[in-house]
Design an enzyme around this catalytic site. Structure first.
Site, mmCIF file in Angstrom:
data_model
loop_
_atom_site.group_PDB
_atom_site.id
_atom_site.type_symbol
_atom_site.label_atom_id
_atom_site.label_comp_id
_atom_site.label_asym_id
_atom_site.label_seq_id
_atom_site.Cartn_x
_atom_site.Cartn_y
_atom_site.Cartn_z
ATOM 1 C CG ASN A 9 -6.514 2.297 -2.103
ATOM 2 O OD1 ASN A 9 -6.462 2.891 -3.187
ATOM 3 N ND2 ASN A 9 -5.716 2.578 -1.082
ATOM 4 N NE ARG A 86 -6.499 7.005 -1.779
ATOM 5 C CZ ARG A 86 -5.213 7.031 -2.075
ATOM 6 N NH1 ARG A 86 -4.566 5.912 -2.351
ATOM 7 N NH2 ARG A 86 -4.552 8.161 -2.079
ATOM 8 C CG HIS A 175 -2.101 11.560 1.043
ATOM 9 N ND1 HIS A 175 -0.865 12.114 0.751
ATOM 10 C CD2 HIS A 175 -2.136 10.371 0.397
ATOM 11 C CE1 HIS A 175 -0.191 11.295 -0.034
ATOM 12 N NE2 HIS A 175 -0.936 10.221 -0.267
ATOM 13 C CG LEU A 204 6.121 11.844 5.990
ATOM 14 C CD1 LEU A 204 7.325 11.947 6.916
ATOM 15 C CD2 LEU A 204 6.158 12.943 4.934
ATOM 16 N NE ARG A 236 3.460 10.201 -6.603
ATOM 17 C CZ ARG A 236 2.364 10.057 -5.868
ATOM 18 N NH1 ARG A 236 1.629 11.100 -5.552
ATOM 19 N NH2 ARG A 236 1.997 8.870 -5.445
ATOM 20 N NE ARG A 279 11.276 -1.538 5.635
ATOM 21 C CZ ARG A 279 10.167 -2.229 5.739
ATOM 22 N NH1 ARG A 279 9.996 -3.071 6.710
ATOM 23 N NH2 ARG A 279 9.205 -2.097 4.845
ATOM 24 N N GLY A 325 3.897 5.099 6.152
ATOM 25 C CA GLY A 325 4.971 4.114 6.387
ATOM 26 C C GLY A 325 6.274 4.732 6.867
ATOM 27 C CD GLU A 380 -4.527 6.601 3.477
ATOM 28 O OE1 GLU A 380 -3.612 5.748 3.617
ATOM 29 O OE2 GLU A 380 -4.565 7.407 2.554
HETATM 30 N N1 LIG Z 1 10.774 0.463 9.439
HETATM 31 C C1 LIG Z 1 10.786 1.358 8.455
HETATM 32 N N2 LIG Z 1 11.770 2.276 8.388
HETATM 33 C C2 LIG Z 1 11.800 3.184 7.397
HETATM 34 N N3 LIG Z 1 10.885 3.266 6.427
HETATM 35 C C3 LIG Z 1 9.875 2.385 6.444
HETATM 36 C C4 LIG Z 1 9.757 1.386 7.452
HETATM 37 N N4 LIG Z 1 8.640 0.663 7.196
HETATM 38 C C5 LIG Z 1 8.078 1.184 6.078
HETATM 39 N N5 LIG Z 1 8.815 2.217 5.634
HETATM 40 C C6 LIG Z 1 8.633 2.999 4.406
HETATM 41 O O1 LIG Z 1 7.305 3.433 4.199
HETATM 42 C C7 LIG Z 1 7.127 3.657 2.805
HETATM 43 C C8 LIG Z 1 5.802 3.095 2.349
HETATM 44 O O2 LIG Z 1 4.777 3.713 3.066
HETATM 45 P P1 LIG Z 1 3.251 3.238 2.967
HETATM 46 O O3 LIG Z 1 2.458 4.208 3.780
HETATM 47 O O4 LIG Z 1 3.148 1.809 3.319
HETATM 48 O O5 LIG Z 1 3.011 3.427 1.414
HETATM 49 P P2 LIG Z 1 1.718 3.593 0.528
HETATM 50 O O6 LIG Z 1 1.619 5.061 0.251
HETATM 51 O O7 LIG Z 1 2.012 2.787 -0.684
HETATM 52 O O8 LIG Z 1 0.560 3.059 1.352
HETATM 53 C C9 LIG Z 1 8.319 3.023 2.104
HETATM 54 O O9 LIG Z 1 9.247 4.020 1.742
HETATM 55 C C10 LIG Z 1 8.903 2.151 3.194
HETATM 56 O O10 LIG Z 1 10.271 1.945 3.039
HETATM 57 C C1 LIG Z 2 -2.776 10.799 -3.878
HETATM 58 C C2 LIG Z 2 -1.566 9.957 -3.645
HETATM 59 O O1 LIG Z 2 -0.457 10.407 -3.719
HETATM 60 O O2 LIG Z 2 -1.810 8.699 -3.302
HETATM 61 P P1 LIG Z 2 -0.713 7.593 -2.918
HETATM 62 O O3 LIG Z 2 -0.029 8.069 -1.677
HETATM 63 O O4 LIG Z 2 -1.572 6.384 -2.690
HETATM 64 O O5 LIG Z 2 0.207 7.480 -4.096
HETATM 65 MG MG LIG Z 3 -0.615 3.958 2.617
#
Ligand SMILES: Nc1ncnc2c1ncn2[C@@H]1O[C@H](COP(=O)(O)OP(=O)(O)O)[C@@H](O)[C@H]1O
Ligand SMILES: CC(=O)OP(=O)(O)O
Ligand SMILES: [Mg+2]
Length: 395
Positions: A9, A86, A175, A204, A236, A279, A325, A380
Protein backbone atom coordinates in the site's frame (compact mmCIF):
# COMPACT_ATOMS: atom_id res chain seq x y z
CA UNK A 1 3.58 -24.81 -2.67
CA UNK A 2 2.65 -22.87 0.45
CA UNK A 3 0.70 -19.67 -0.30
CA UNK A 4 2.08 -16.35 0.87
CA UNK A 5 0.60 -13.06 -0.23
CA UNK A 6 2.37 -9.72 0.01
CA UNK A 7 0.16 -6.62 0.20
CA UNK A 8 1.68 -3.30 -0.86
CA UNK A 9 0.00 0.00 0.00
CA UNK A 10 1.93 3.01 -1.30
CA UNK A 11 0.48 6.22 0.16
CA UNK A 12 1.55 9.73 -0.80
CA UNK A 13 4.38 9.76 1.75
CA UNK A 14 4.24 6.29 3.27
CA UNK A 15 4.50 2.64 2.36
CA UNK A 16 2.75 -0.17 4.21
CA UNK A 17 3.53 -3.85 3.66
CA UNK A 18 1.67 -6.87 4.99
CA UNK A 19 2.32 -10.55 4.50
CA UNK A 20 -0.46 -13.17 4.76
CA UNK A 21 -0.43 -16.96 4.54
CA UNK A 22 -3.02 -19.01 2.65
CA UNK A 23 -5.18 -19.19 5.79
CA UNK A 24 -5.64 -15.40 5.83
CA UNK A 25 -3.36 -15.06 8.86
CA UNK A 26 -1.13 -11.99 8.94
CA UNK A 27 2.49 -13.16 9.29
CA UNK A 28 4.20 -9.77 9.31
CA UNK A 29 3.67 -6.11 8.55
CA UNK A 30 5.87 -3.06 8.17
CA UNK A 31 5.67 0.65 7.55
CA UNK A 32 7.91 3.32 6.07
CA UNK A 33 6.99 6.95 6.68
CA UNK A 34 8.07 10.47 5.70
CA UNK A 35 9.42 9.13 2.40
CA UNK A 36 11.38 11.56 0.23
CA UNK A 37 12.19 13.57 3.36
CA UNK A 38 15.44 13.65 5.28
CA UNK A 39 13.97 11.89 8.29
CA UNK A 40 12.42 8.98 6.34
CA UNK A 41 11.95 6.06 8.68
CA UNK A 42 10.99 2.38 8.41
CA UNK A 43 10.23 -0.41 10.87
CA UNK A 44 8.72 -3.85 11.04
CA UNK A 45 5.66 -3.98 13.31
CA UNK A 46 6.44 -5.43 16.70
CA UNK A 47 10.08 -4.34 16.58
CA UNK A 48 11.64 -1.08 17.79
CA UNK A 49 14.73 -1.55 15.63
CA UNK A 50 14.52 0.72 12.58
CA UNK A 51 15.10 -0.83 9.16
CA UNK A 52 18.03 1.08 7.62
CA UNK A 53 17.04 3.34 4.71
CA UNK A 54 19.11 5.53 2.41
CA UNK A 55 18.80 9.30 3.12
CA UNK A 56 15.54 10.83 1.79
CA UNK A 57 14.49 7.32 0.77
CA UNK A 58 12.05 7.00 -2.13
CA UNK A 59 9.11 4.55 -2.22
CA UNK A 60 11.23 2.20 -4.35
CA UNK A 61 14.15 2.26 -1.91
CA UNK A 62 11.86 1.76 1.08
CA UNK A 63 10.13 -1.19 -0.61
CA UNK A 64 13.47 -2.81 -1.40
CA UNK A 65 14.75 -2.25 2.15
CA UNK A 66 11.61 -3.67 3.79
CA UNK A 67 11.47 -6.71 1.50
CA UNK A 68 15.15 -7.35 2.26
CA UNK A 69 14.40 -7.06 5.99
CA UNK A 70 11.45 -9.49 5.67
CA UNK A 71 13.86 -11.93 4.00
CA UNK A 72 16.74 -11.45 6.43
CA UNK A 73 14.43 -11.82 9.43
CA UNK A 74 13.10 -15.00 7.78
CA UNK A 75 9.58 -13.62 7.79
CA UNK A 76 9.42 -14.24 4.03
CA UNK A 77 12.01 -16.94 3.22
CA UNK A 78 10.77 -17.38 -0.37
CA UNK A 79 9.27 -15.11 -2.99
CA UNK A 80 5.55 -14.54 -2.29
CA UNK A 81 3.09 -16.56 -4.37
CA UNK A 82 1.01 -13.44 -5.05
CA UNK A 83 1.29 -9.69 -4.58
CA UNK A 84 -1.69 -7.33 -4.12
CA UNK A 85 -1.38 -3.57 -4.58
CA UNK A 86 -3.75 -0.89 -3.33
CA UNK A 87 -4.31 1.51 -6.22
CA UNK A 88 -6.22 4.64 -5.32
CA UNK A 89 -7.72 5.79 -8.62
CA UNK A 90 -9.06 3.41 -11.25
CA UNK A 91 -11.24 6.00 -12.98
CA UNK A 92 -14.05 4.41 -14.99
CA UNK A 93 -11.65 1.82 -16.40
CA UNK A 94 -11.61 -0.57 -13.47
CA UNK A 95 -14.82 -1.94 -11.91
CA UNK A 96 -12.95 -4.70 -10.09
CA UNK A 97 -9.48 -5.93 -9.17
CA UNK A 98 -7.29 -7.08 -12.07
CA UNK A 99 -4.04 -8.95 -12.65
CA UNK A 100 -1.30 -6.48 -13.53
CA UNK A 101 0.20 -6.44 -17.01
CA UNK A 102 1.74 -3.63 -19.07
CA UNK A 103 -1.69 -2.49 -20.33
CA UNK A 104 -2.99 -2.26 -16.77
CA UNK A 105 0.02 -0.19 -15.71
CA UNK A 106 -0.60 2.12 -18.66
CA UNK A 107 -4.29 2.46 -17.75
CA UNK A 108 -3.39 3.29 -14.13
CA UNK A 109 -0.99 5.87 -15.51
CA UNK A 110 -3.84 7.35 -17.58
CA UNK A 111 -5.77 7.94 -14.31
CA UNK A 112 -2.79 9.67 -12.66
CA UNK A 113 -4.03 13.18 -13.48
CA UNK A 114 -7.04 12.44 -11.25
CA UNK A 115 -4.90 11.34 -8.28
CA UNK A 116 -1.46 12.93 -8.67
CA UNK A 117 -0.43 12.20 -5.07
CA UNK A 118 -1.36 8.53 -5.23
CA UNK A 119 -1.33 6.85 -8.65
CA UNK A 120 2.30 7.62 -9.59
CA UNK A 121 3.56 6.09 -6.32
CA UNK A 122 1.18 3.15 -6.77
CA UNK A 123 2.86 2.51 -10.13
CA UNK A 124 6.29 2.84 -8.52
CA UNK A 125 5.26 0.13 -6.05
CA UNK A 126 4.03 -2.14 -8.83
CA UNK A 127 7.15 -1.68 -10.96
CA UNK A 128 9.52 -2.22 -8.05
CA UNK A 129 7.72 -5.39 -6.93
CA UNK A 130 7.64 -6.74 -10.49
CA UNK A 131 11.44 -6.37 -10.57
CA UNK A 132 11.92 -7.99 -7.17
CA UNK A 133 9.58 -10.93 -7.90
CA UNK A 134 9.45 -11.31 -11.68
CA UNK A 135 7.57 -14.64 -11.64
CA UNK A 136 4.91 -13.66 -9.13
CA UNK A 137 1.42 -12.62 -10.32
CA UNK A 138 0.52 -9.11 -9.16
CA UNK A 139 -3.00 -7.80 -8.63
CA UNK A 140 -4.20 -4.20 -8.52
CA UNK A 141 -7.12 -3.48 -6.16
CA UNK A 142 -8.75 -0.09 -6.67
CA UNK A 143 -10.25 2.24 -4.06
CA UNK A 144 -12.68 3.51 -6.68
CA UNK A 145 -13.88 0.17 -8.13
CA UNK A 146 -16.65 -0.57 -5.62
CA UNK A 147 -18.30 2.81 -6.31
CA UNK A 148 -18.63 2.25 -10.06
CA UNK A 149 -22.24 1.17 -9.39
CA UNK A 150 -23.29 4.78 -8.61
CA UNK A 151 -26.00 6.04 -10.96
CA UNK A 152 -25.67 9.29 -12.93
CA UNK A 153 -27.77 11.35 -10.49
CA UNK A 154 -25.26 10.42 -7.77
CA UNK A 155 -22.00 10.63 -9.72
CA UNK A 156 -22.57 13.65 -11.96
CA UNK A 157 -21.75 17.13 -10.73
CA UNK A 158 -24.00 20.05 -11.67
CA UNK A 159 -21.68 21.09 -14.50
CA UNK A 160 -22.03 21.21 -18.28
CA UNK A 161 -21.91 17.62 -19.56
CA UNK A 162 -18.73 18.22 -21.59
CA UNK A 163 -16.67 18.38 -18.40
CA UNK A 164 -17.64 14.80 -17.66
CA UNK A 165 -17.44 13.60 -21.29
CA UNK A 166 -14.13 15.23 -22.21
CA UNK A 167 -12.26 15.36 -18.93
CA UNK A 168 -13.92 12.75 -16.70
CA UNK A 169 -15.04 15.24 -14.06
CA UNK A 170 -17.43 13.19 -11.87
CA UNK A 171 -17.71 11.63 -8.44
CA UNK A 172 -15.57 8.47 -8.25
CA UNK A 173 -15.47 7.79 -4.50
CA UNK A 174 -12.69 6.09 -2.53
CA UNK A 175 -12.11 3.63 0.35
CA UNK A 176 -14.26 1.21 -1.67
CA UNK A 177 -12.36 -1.81 -0.36
CA UNK A 178 -13.23 -0.84 3.20
CA UNK A 179 -16.88 0.07 2.50
CA UNK A 180 -17.40 -3.22 0.63
CA UNK A 181 -15.87 -5.13 3.54
CA UNK A 182 -18.25 -3.27 5.91
CA UNK A 183 -21.44 -4.42 4.20
CA UNK A 184 -20.18 -8.01 4.12
CA UNK A 185 -19.25 -7.89 7.80
CA UNK A 186 -22.48 -6.12 8.79
CA UNK A 187 -24.49 -8.79 6.94
CA UNK A 188 -22.59 -11.52 8.76
CA UNK A 189 -23.12 -9.90 12.18
CA UNK A 190 -26.82 -9.30 11.49
CA UNK A 191 -27.37 -12.82 10.12
CA UNK A 192 -28.27 -11.58 6.63
CA UNK A 193 -26.82 -11.92 3.14
CA UNK A 194 -24.85 -8.96 1.70
CA UNK A 195 -27.23 -8.80 -1.28
CA UNK A 196 -30.15 -7.99 1.04
CA UNK A 197 -28.23 -5.69 3.40
CA UNK A 198 -28.32 -1.88 3.30
CA UNK A 199 -25.97 0.14 5.47
CA UNK A 200 -24.42 3.56 5.85
CA UNK A 201 -20.69 2.97 6.23
CA UNK A 202 -18.52 5.69 7.83
CA UNK A 203 -14.80 5.07 7.26
CA UNK A 204 -13.03 7.47 9.61
CA UNK A 205 -9.23 7.17 9.38
CA UNK A 206 -6.83 9.90 8.32
CA UNK A 207 -8.92 10.11 5.18
CA UNK A 208 -12.64 9.95 5.94
CA UNK A 209 -15.56 9.00 3.72
CA UNK A 210 -19.12 7.76 4.09
CA UNK A 211 -21.07 5.53 1.71
CA UNK A 212 -24.71 4.55 1.28
CA UNK A 213 -24.90 0.86 0.41
CA UNK A 214 -28.23 -0.49 -0.88
CA UNK A 215 -28.63 -4.26 -1.10
CA UNK A 216 -24.85 -4.71 -1.08
CA UNK A 217 -24.19 -2.07 -3.74
CA UNK A 218 -22.65 1.40 -3.37
CA UNK A 219 -25.27 4.02 -4.34
CA UNK A 220 -23.77 7.24 -2.95
CA UNK A 221 -20.50 8.29 -1.36
CA UNK A 222 -18.98 11.48 0.01
CA UNK A 223 -15.58 11.59 -1.72
CA UNK A 224 -15.66 12.86 -5.28
CA UNK A 225 -13.33 13.46 -8.21
CA UNK A 226 -10.53 13.36 -5.63
CA UNK A 227 -10.32 12.25 -2.00
CA UNK A 228 -10.72 15.89 -0.86
CA UNK A 229 -14.53 16.14 -1.01
CA UNK A 230 -16.97 15.26 1.75
CA UNK A 231 -16.25 14.77 5.44
CA UNK A 232 -13.76 16.75 7.49
CA UNK A 233 -10.54 14.68 7.73
CA UNK A 234 -7.19 14.64 9.51
CA UNK A 235 -5.58 17.28 7.33
CA UNK A 236 -8.18 17.76 4.54
CA UNK A 237 -10.97 20.31 4.70
CA UNK A 238 -13.66 18.16 3.07
CA UNK A 239 -16.58 20.17 1.63
CA UNK A 240 -15.95 23.87 1.28
CA UNK A 241 -17.47 26.66 -0.81
CA UNK A 242 -15.67 26.50 -4.20
CA UNK A 243 -15.76 30.31 -4.06
CA UNK A 244 -12.87 30.04 -1.62
CA UNK A 245 -10.51 29.58 -4.59
CA UNK A 246 -11.31 33.01 -6.09
CA UNK A 247 -11.33 34.70 -2.76
CA UNK A 248 -8.01 33.32 -1.47
CA UNK A 249 -6.48 33.92 -4.89
CA UNK A 250 -7.56 37.57 -4.66
CA UNK A 251 -5.73 37.67 -1.33
CA UNK A 252 -2.50 36.59 -3.04
CA UNK A 253 -2.52 32.80 -2.65
CA UNK A 254 -1.57 30.68 -5.67
CA UNK A 255 -3.37 27.52 -6.77
CA UNK A 256 -0.52 25.50 -5.26
CA UNK A 257 -0.88 27.37 -1.94
CA UNK A 258 -4.61 26.66 -1.85
CA UNK A 259 -4.08 23.00 -2.76
CA UNK A 260 -1.62 22.66 0.11
CA UNK A 261 -3.96 24.45 2.52
CA UNK A 262 -7.00 22.28 1.72
CA UNK A 263 -5.17 18.94 1.50
CA UNK A 264 -2.43 19.18 4.10
CA UNK A 265 -3.09 22.02 6.53
CA UNK A 266 -6.85 21.88 7.13
CA UNK A 267 -9.24 19.44 8.78
CA UNK A 268 -8.57 18.43 12.39
CA UNK A 269 -5.00 19.72 12.16
CA UNK A 270 -5.97 23.08 10.71
CA UNK A 271 -8.84 23.85 13.07
CA UNK A 272 -7.05 22.70 16.23
CA UNK A 273 -3.73 24.21 15.21
CA UNK A 274 -2.18 21.23 17.01
CA UNK A 275 -2.59 17.78 15.48
CA UNK A 276 -4.53 15.55 13.08
CA UNK A 277 -4.55 12.76 15.66
CA UNK A 278 -8.04 12.33 17.15
CA UNK A 279 -6.71 10.66 20.28
CA UNK A 280 -4.44 13.62 21.09
CA UNK A 281 -7.22 16.07 20.21
CA UNK A 282 -9.54 14.45 22.75
CA UNK A 283 -6.83 14.72 25.40
CA UNK A 284 -6.22 18.38 24.52
CA UNK A 285 -9.96 19.12 24.62
CA UNK A 286 -10.15 17.51 28.07
CA UNK A 287 -7.36 19.82 29.21
CA UNK A 288 -9.44 22.81 28.13
CA UNK A 289 -7.84 23.52 24.71
CA UNK A 290 -10.79 25.22 22.96
CA UNK A 291 -9.65 24.90 19.31
CA UNK A 292 -9.27 21.12 19.78
CA UNK A 293 -12.79 20.88 21.20
CA UNK A 294 -14.13 22.89 18.27
CA UNK A 295 -12.31 20.65 15.77
CA UNK A 296 -14.02 17.59 17.28
CA UNK A 297 -17.40 19.39 17.26
CA UNK A 298 -17.12 20.30 13.59
CA UNK A 299 -16.00 16.77 12.72
CA UNK A 300 -19.02 15.16 14.42
CA UNK A 301 -21.56 17.74 13.23
CA UNK A 302 -20.51 17.33 9.62
CA UNK A 303 -20.39 13.57 9.91
CA UNK A 304 -23.96 13.55 11.27
CA UNK A 305 -25.12 15.80 8.42
CA UNK A 306 -23.66 13.30 5.95
CA UNK A 307 -25.32 10.33 7.69
CA UNK A 308 -28.63 12.12 7.19
CA UNK A 309 -27.76 12.89 3.55
CA UNK A 310 -26.90 9.25 2.84
CA UNK A 311 -30.37 8.15 4.00
CA UNK A 312 -32.05 9.63 0.92
CA UNK A 313 -30.51 6.90 -1.27
CA UNK A 314 -31.90 4.02 0.79
CA UNK A 315 -35.32 2.41 1.19
CA UNK A 316 -34.31 0.51 4.33
CA UNK A 317 -31.39 0.79 6.73
CA UNK A 318 -30.00 -2.30 8.43
CA UNK A 319 -27.19 -0.48 10.26
CA UNK A 320 -25.05 2.60 10.57
CA UNK A 321 -21.47 1.32 10.66
CA UNK A 322 -18.40 3.06 12.14
CA UNK A 323 -14.91 1.98 11.04
CA UNK A 324 -11.32 3.25 10.54
CA UNK A 325 -9.03 4.32 13.40
CA UNK A 326 -11.47 7.00 14.62
CA UNK A 327 -14.66 5.06 13.90
CA UNK A 328 -13.36 1.95 15.66
CA UNK A 329 -11.88 3.67 18.71
CA UNK A 330 -13.35 7.07 19.43
CA UNK A 331 -16.16 6.71 21.96
CA UNK A 332 -16.58 10.47 21.94
CA UNK A 333 -16.92 10.88 18.18
CA UNK A 334 -19.58 8.16 17.96
CA UNK A 335 -21.51 9.56 20.92
CA UNK A 336 -21.49 13.14 19.67
CA UNK A 337 -22.43 12.08 16.15
CA UNK A 338 -25.37 9.96 17.31
CA UNK A 339 -26.58 12.83 19.52
CA UNK A 340 -27.04 14.96 16.40
CA UNK A 341 -29.18 12.21 14.84
CA UNK A 342 -31.90 11.86 17.50
CA UNK A 343 -34.63 13.16 15.21
CA UNK A 344 -33.84 10.30 12.81
CA UNK A 345 -34.28 7.78 15.62
CA UNK A 346 -30.64 6.87 16.21
CA UNK A 347 -29.73 6.22 19.86
CA UNK A 348 -26.49 4.87 21.29
CA UNK A 349 -25.97 2.73 24.38
CA UNK A 350 -23.26 4.40 26.49
CA UNK A 351 -21.95 1.16 28.00
CA UNK A 352 -21.72 -0.74 24.69
CA UNK A 353 -20.18 2.33 23.05
CA UNK A 354 -17.55 2.55 25.77
CA UNK A 355 -16.27 -0.91 24.77
CA UNK A 356 -16.32 -0.12 21.04
CA UNK A 357 -19.00 -2.77 20.62
CA UNK A 358 -16.41 -5.46 21.34
CA UNK A 359 -18.63 -7.23 23.92
CA UNK A 360 -21.78 -7.07 21.80
CA UNK A 361 -21.02 -8.31 18.26
CA UNK A 362 -20.24 -4.75 17.26
CA UNK A 363 -23.61 -3.36 18.41
CA UNK A 364 -23.61 -0.01 20.24
CA UNK A 365 -27.27 1.01 19.75
CA UNK A 366 -29.76 1.50 22.59
CA UNK A 367 -32.81 -0.77 22.75
CA UNK A 368 -35.04 2.08 21.55
CA UNK A 369 -32.81 3.01 18.59
CA UNK A 370 -34.71 2.87 15.30
CA UNK A 371 -31.62 1.45 13.58
CA UNK A 372 -28.75 -0.81 14.67
CA UNK A 373 -25.40 0.94 15.04
CA UNK A 374 -22.26 -1.16 14.59
CA UNK A 375 -18.53 -0.74 15.15
CA UNK A 376 -16.59 -2.98 12.76
CA UNK A 377 -12.78 -3.04 12.44
CA UNK A 378 -11.80 -2.56 8.82
CA UNK A 379 -9.23 -4.79 7.14
CA UNK A 380 -8.36 -3.40 3.74
CA UNK A 381 -5.14 -5.43 3.63
CA UNK A 382 -6.98 -8.70 4.08
CA UNK A 383 -9.40 -7.86 1.26
CA UNK A 384 -6.48 -6.99 -1.02
CA UNK A 385 -4.74 -10.25 -0.06
CA UNK A 386 -7.92 -12.21 -0.81
CA UNK A 387 -8.30 -10.62 -4.22
CA UNK A 388 -4.61 -11.17 -5.01
CA UNK A 389 -4.81 -14.83 -3.92
CA UNK A 390 -8.01 -15.40 -5.91
CA UNK A 391 -6.69 -13.85 -9.14
CA UNK A 392 -3.24 -15.47 -8.80
CA UNK A 393 -4.80 -18.93 -8.54
CA UNK A 394 -6.86 -18.28 -11.68
CA UNK A 395 -3.65 -17.17 -13.42
N1 LIG B 1 -8.20 5.14 20.81
C1 LIG B 1 -8.41 6.08 19.89
N2 LIG B 1 -9.23 7.12 20.16
C2 LIG B 1 -9.45 8.08 19.24
N3 LIG B 1 -8.90 8.09 18.03
C3 LIG B 1 -8.08 7.09 17.70
C4 LIG B 1 -7.79 6.02 18.60
N4 LIG B 1 -6.94 5.17 17.97
C5 LIG B 1 -6.71 5.67 16.73
N5 LIG B 1 -7.40 6.81 16.57
C6 LIG B 1 -7.37 7.74 15.43
O1 LIG B 1 -7.49 7.10 14.18
C7 LIG B 1 -6.90 7.94 13.19
C8 LIG B 1 -6.06 7.13 12.24
O2 LIG B 1 -6.87 6.17 11.63
P1 LIG B 1 -6.28 5.02 10.69
O3 LIG B 1 -7.45 4.28 10.14
O4 LIG B 1 -5.27 4.24 11.43
O5 LIG B 1 -5.57 5.91 9.59
P2 LIG B 1 -5.10 5.64 8.10
O6 LIG B 1 -6.16 6.24 7.24
O7 LIG B 1 -3.80 6.34 8.01
O8 LIG B 1 -4.99 4.13 7.96
C9 LIG B 1 -6.11 9.00 13.94
O9 LIG B 1 -6.83 10.21 13.98
C10 LIG B 1 -6.03 8.41 15.33
O10 LIG B 1 -5.90 9.38 16.32
C1 LIG C 1 -8.28 7.79 -0.66
C2 LIG C 1 -7.82 8.19 0.70
O1 LIG C 1 -8.26 9.16 1.26
O2 LIG C 1 -6.94 7.37 1.26
P1 LIG C 1 -6.33 7.51 2.74
O3 LIG C 1 -7.46 7.35 3.70
O4 LIG C 1 -5.36 6.36 2.78
O5 LIG C 1 -5.68 8.86 2.81
MG1 LIG D 1 -6.32 2.81 7.41
Amino acid sequence: MKQSILVVNCGSSSLKLALFNGKEEKLASAIAERLNEQDAFARIDGSDRPVPLPGSATHKQALEALVKAFQEWELMPEAPTAVGHRVVHGGETFREAVLVNNDVVEAINQCADLAPLHNPVNITGIEATRKLFPGTPQTAVFDTAYHQTLEPHAYLYALPEAYYRDWGVRRYGFHGTSHHFMVNEAARLLGKTPATTSVISAHLGNGCSITAIKDGISVDTSMGLTPLEGLMMGTRSGDIDPGVFDYLNSQGMTLADIHKLLNHNSGLLGVSGKTNDMRTLCELADQGHKPSAIAIDIFCFRLAKYVAAMMVSLSQLDALVFTGGIGENSVRVRKKTLNHLKLFGFAGNAELNKHNGSHSDGRIDAVDSRYPVLVIPTNEELVIAREAGRLASSH
